[in-house]
Scaffold this motif. Sequence first.
Motif, mmCIF file in Angstrom:
data_model
loop_
_atom_site.group_PDB
_atom_site.id
_atom_site.type_symbol
_atom_site.label_atom_id
_atom_site.label_comp_id
_atom_site.label_asym_id
_atom_site.label_seq_id
_atom_site.Cartn_x
_atom_site.Cartn_y
_atom_site.Cartn_z
ATOM 1 N N ASN A 159 50.576 58.825 51.430
ATOM 2 C CA ASN A 159 50.586 60.010 52.069
ATOM 3 C C ASN A 159 50.676 60.154 53.994
ATOM 4 O O ASN A 159 50.121 61.113 54.455
ATOM 5 C CB ASN A 159 49.086 60.809 52.211
ATOM 6 C CG ASN A 159 49.004 62.519 52.540
ATOM 7 O OD1 ASN A 159 50.189 63.380 51.997
ATOM 8 N ND2 ASN A 159 48.646 63.157 53.089
ATOM 9 N N SER B 252 57.186 57.831 53.336
ATOM 10 C CA SER B 252 58.776 58.187 52.589
ATOM 11 C C SER B 252 59.331 58.872 53.820
ATOM 12 O O SER B 252 59.941 58.351 53.653
ATOM 13 C CB SER B 252 58.192 58.888 51.685
ATOM 14 O OG SER B 252 57.671 58.648 50.650
ATOM 15 N N SER B 253 58.651 59.956 54.528
ATOM 16 C CA SER B 253 59.027 60.609 55.836
ATOM 17 C C SER B 253 59.696 59.385 56.680
ATOM 18 O O SER B 253 60.652 60.160 57.197
ATOM 19 C CB SER B 253 58.234 61.778 56.135
ATOM 20 O OG SER B 253 57.517 62.486 54.951
ATOM 21 N N LYS C 209 57.931 58.582 44.409
ATOM 22 C CA LYS C 209 57.599 58.962 44.113
ATOM 23 C C LYS C 209 57.324 58.981 42.437
ATOM 24 O O LYS C 209 56.155 60.656 41.582
ATOM 25 C CB LYS C 209 56.984 60.125 44.590
ATOM 26 C CG LYS C 209 57.134 60.200 46.400
ATOM 27 C CD LYS C 209 55.581 60.443 46.998
ATOM 28 C CE LYS C 209 54.895 59.959 48.785
ATOM 29 N NZ LYS C 209 55.569 61.044 48.906
#
Length: 188
Positions: free
Chosen positions: A32, A36-37, A53
């Motif tokens: 979080n 990935s972003s 994920k």
Amino acid sequence: MNIPATFIKGLVGDDPILHTTKPYVIFIGRSNVGKSSLINSLVGTKGMAKSSKTPGRTLQMNVFSVADKVFFLDFPGYGYARVDQKQREKIRKMILWYITSCDTLDRRFMVVIDSKVGITEYEEEVIAILREYDLDFYIIANKIDKLNQSAQVKLVRAIMLHISEKNCILYSSLTHRGRKELLDILGI
Ligand code: GDP
């Protein structure tokens, strides 16, 4: 600008691809923080780093080939410390194993944090390991768009307790702030 990038494979242990002359950029961070972003923002492809994920693959390291120049190695993220001790230990061992067993000469580590959360005991532990082995690392403060100017200054000060300012990148996967700076550092 999109950068050609492809998912190569997910690893749970050693693999010939880890022993190469190509440079590696290694991404480490808790779940979080937006790891990935960040990877998707860097290469300009939505969904590229999503495979990390997929249920059942949460404990694998994912290898991407980027711009035909470097490999990105995305370590599994994990949940919050106390809730997830077992997984934390597994990932810690994986990082230690990777650091001590792989002979890739050109390795740069990106420790990704959530700007709003700052540096936690987990990042402190990872930083201590990287320091012990004298490895080159950066702290990427992602989600910087969530902080006002004075909070940004405070965060940079806190990060500078661990690393010099030039190795601290303020990033937003939302606005892509910091993207050019990071791509330059990575030589992409
Ligand atoms: P990962 O678990 O570290 O891979 O995190 P994700 O990439 O899935 O992102 C977690 C959440 O943070 C998602 O809801 C993203 O939309 C959000 N997020 C990621 N990067 C940013 C950012 O730079 N700014 C803001 N505001 N939100 C972000």
